[in-house]
Design a protein around this motif. Sequence first.
Motif, PDB file in Angstrom:
ATOM      1  N   LYS A  43       0.835  -1.204   0.000  1.00 30.57           N
ATOM      2  CA  LYS A  43       0.000   0.000   0.000  1.00 30.57           C
ATOM      3  C   LYS A  43       0.868   1.252   0.000  1.00 30.57           C
ATOM      4  CE  LYS A  43      -4.050  -1.978   2.289  1.00 30.57           C
ATOM      5  NZ  LYS A  43      -5.058  -1.791   3.371  1.00 30.57           N
ATOM      6  N   GLU A  44       0.260   2.361  -0.348  1.00 27.29           N
ATOM      7  CA  GLU A  44       0.961   3.632  -0.335  1.00 27.29           C
ATOM      8  C   GLU A  44       1.084   4.154   1.096  1.00 27.29           C
ATOM      9  OE1 GLU A  44      -0.314   5.313  -4.758  1.00 27.29           O
ATOM     10  OE2 GLU A  44      -0.877   6.401  -2.952  1.00 27.29           O
ATOM     11  N   ARG A  45       2.094   4.981   1.299  1.00 28.57           N
ATOM     12  CA  ARG A  45       2.249   5.619   2.594  1.00 28.57           C
ATOM     13  C   ARG A  45       1.080   6.586   2.812  1.00 28.57           C
ATOM     14  NH1 ARG A  45       8.162   7.745   4.268  1.00 28.57           N
ATOM     15  NH2 ARG A  45       8.540   5.621   3.501  1.00 28.57           N
ATOM     16  N   GLU A  46       0.523   6.563   4.010  1.00 25.60           N
ATOM     17  CA  GLU A  46      -0.624   7.425   4.299  1.00 25.60           C
ATOM     18  C   GLU A  46      -0.384   8.215   5.577  1.00 25.60           C
ATOM     19  OE1 GLU A  46      -4.233   5.278   5.125  1.00 25.60           O
ATOM     20  OE2 GLU A  46      -3.316   4.032   6.670  1.00 25.60           O
ATOM     21  N   LEU A  47      -0.975   9.399   5.622  1.00 23.95           N
ATOM     22  CA  LEU A  47      -0.889  10.237   6.815  1.00 23.95           C
ATOM     23  C   LEU A  47      -1.835   9.694   7.879  1.00 23.95           C
ATOM     24  CD1 LEU A  47       0.125  12.822   8.257  1.00 23.95           C
ATOM     25  CD2 LEU A  47      -1.812  14.011   7.193  1.00 23.95           C
ATOM     26  N   VAL A  48      -1.308   9.463   9.056  1.00 25.90           N
ATOM     27  CA  VAL A  48      -2.113   8.978  10.170  1.00 25.90           C
ATOM     28  C   VAL A  48      -2.610  10.150  11.014  1.00 25.90           C
ATOM     29  CG1 VAL A  48      -2.108   7.567  12.269  1.00 25.90           C
ATOM     30  CG2 VAL A  48      -0.824   6.812  10.236  1.00 25.90           C
ATOM     31  N   VAL A  49      -1.690  11.019  11.375  1.00 30.30           N
ATOM     32  CA  VAL A  49      -2.039  12.146  12.228  1.00 30.30           C
ATOM     33  C   VAL A  49      -0.916  13.172  12.178  1.00 30.30           C
ATOM     34  CG1 VAL A  49      -1.064  11.019  14.275  1.00 30.30           C
ATOM     35  CG2 VAL A  49      -2.722  12.862  14.570  1.00 30.30           C
ATOM     36  N   GLY A  50      -1.275  14.421  12.347  1.00 22.31           N
ATOM     37  CA  GLY A  50      -0.295  15.477  12.412  1.00 22.31           C
ATOM     38  C   GLY A  50      -0.587  16.430  13.545  1.00 22.31           C
ATOM     39  N   ILE A  51       0.466  17.077  14.012  1.00 19.84           N
ATOM     40  CA  ILE A  51       0.328  18.131  15.020  1.00 19.84           C
ATOM     41  C   ILE A  51       1.187  19.303  14.569  1.00 19.84           C
ATOM     42  CG2 ILE A  51       2.159  17.100  16.468  1.00 19.84           C
ATOM     43  CD1 ILE A  51       0.530  18.177  18.919  1.00 19.84           C
ATOM     44  N   THR A  52       0.569  20.470  14.514  1.00 22.84           N
ATOM     45  CA  THR A  52       1.294  21.640  14.051  1.00 22.84           C
ATOM     46  C   THR A  52       2.208  22.189  15.149  1.00 22.84           C
ATOM     47  OG1 THR A  52      -0.370  23.225  14.757  1.00 22.84           O
ATOM     48  CG2 THR A  52      -0.663  22.220  12.574  1.00 22.84           C
ATOM     49  N   SER A  53       3.005  23.161  14.766  1.00 21.11           N
ATOM     50  CA  SER A  53       3.899  23.784  15.741  1.00 21.11           C
ATOM     51  C   SER A  53       3.110  24.479  16.848  1.00 21.11           C
ATOM     52  CB  SER A  53       4.826  24.780  15.048  1.00 21.11           C
ATOM     53  OG  SER A  53       4.069  25.762  14.371  1.00 21.11           O
ATOM     54  N   SER A  54       1.894  24.861  16.550  1.00 21.19           N
ATOM     55  CA  SER A  54       1.051  25.523  17.542  1.00 21.19           C
ATOM     56  C   SER A  54       0.173  24.550  18.324  1.00 21.19           C
ATOM     57  CB  SER A  54       0.169  26.574  16.875  1.00 21.19           C
ATOM     58  OG  SER A  54      -0.672  25.974  15.921  1.00 21.19           O
ATOM     59  N   GLY A  55       0.235  23.261  17.959  1.00 18.55           N
ATOM     60  CA  GLY A  55      -0.488  22.249  18.721  1.00 18.55           C
ATOM     61  C   GLY A  55      -1.801  21.780  18.136  1.00 18.55           C
ATOM     62  N   SER A  56      -2.181  22.283  16.982  1.00 14.32           N
ATOM     63  CA  SER A  56      -3.401  21.796  16.337  1.00 14.32           C
ATOM     64  C   SER A  56      -3.159  20.399  15.771  1.00 14.32           C
ATOM     65  CB  SER A  56      -3.817  22.739  15.218  1.00 14.32           C
ATOM     66  OG  SER A  56      -4.117  24.012  15.727  1.00 14.32           O
ATOM     67  N   THR A  57      -4.190  19.579  15.855  1.00 14.55           N
ATOM     68  CA  THR A  57      -4.042  18.191  15.410  1.00 14.55           C
ATOM     69  C   THR A  57      -5.021  17.858  14.283  1.00 14.55           C
ATOM     70  OG1 THR A  57      -5.579  17.428  17.114  1.00 14.55           O
ATOM     71  CG2 THR A  57      -3.235  17.408  17.659  1.00 14.55           C
ATOM     72  N   ASN A  58      -4.652  16.861  13.518  1.00 12.80           N
ATOM     73  CA  ASN A  58      -5.482  16.409  12.405  1.00 12.80           C
ATOM     74  C   ASN A  58      -5.319  14.904  12.297  1.00 12.80           C
ATOM     75  OD1 ASN A  58      -7.088  16.480  10.023  1.00 12.80           O
ATOM     76  ND2 ASN A  58      -5.215  16.353   8.806  1.00 12.80           N
ATOM     77  N   TYR A  59      -6.413  14.165  12.482  1.00  9.72           N
ATOM     78  CA  TYR A  59      -6.379  12.715  12.490  1.00  9.72           C
ATOM     79  C   TYR A  59      -7.054  12.127  11.255  1.00  9.72           C
ATOM     80  CZ  TYR A  59      -5.154  12.921  17.452  1.00  9.72           C
ATOM     81  OH  TYR A  59      -4.527  13.155  18.655  1.00  9.72           O
TER      82      TYR A  59
END
Length: 115
Positions: A43-59
């Motif tokens: 499978k292709e690499r996929e984004l699981v979750v991110g956190i910005t420098s300011s602390g915002s998250t995206n799941y």
Amino acid sequence: QVQLVESGGGLVQPGGSLRLSCAASRIVFSIYDMNWYRQAPGKERELVVGITSSGSTNYADSVKGRFTISRDNAKSTVYLQMTSLKPEDTAVYYCNAKSIYRGLWGQGTQVTVSL
């Protein structure tokens, strides 16, 4: 040199938990957005979750409510707490650091969810 080093992977049974860590060195960690990606076999690499420098998250929808990302700027480390693990979470998990100047990748850590 500049590097990201992941740790904490392993074999866990379905329903179990793991905590991944990614320690950064020789970067100004606090200015980087930090992400966890994963790549399962075939499978292709996929984004699981991110956190910005300011602390915002995206799941990713597939991990919402089960995974939690956090960061400790004093330790230049980002964490991924994974609970209620499923066999489909099996993959190599990669840490990614992203700024307006560049992106960095770790070497990956294997997570296997199986009986």
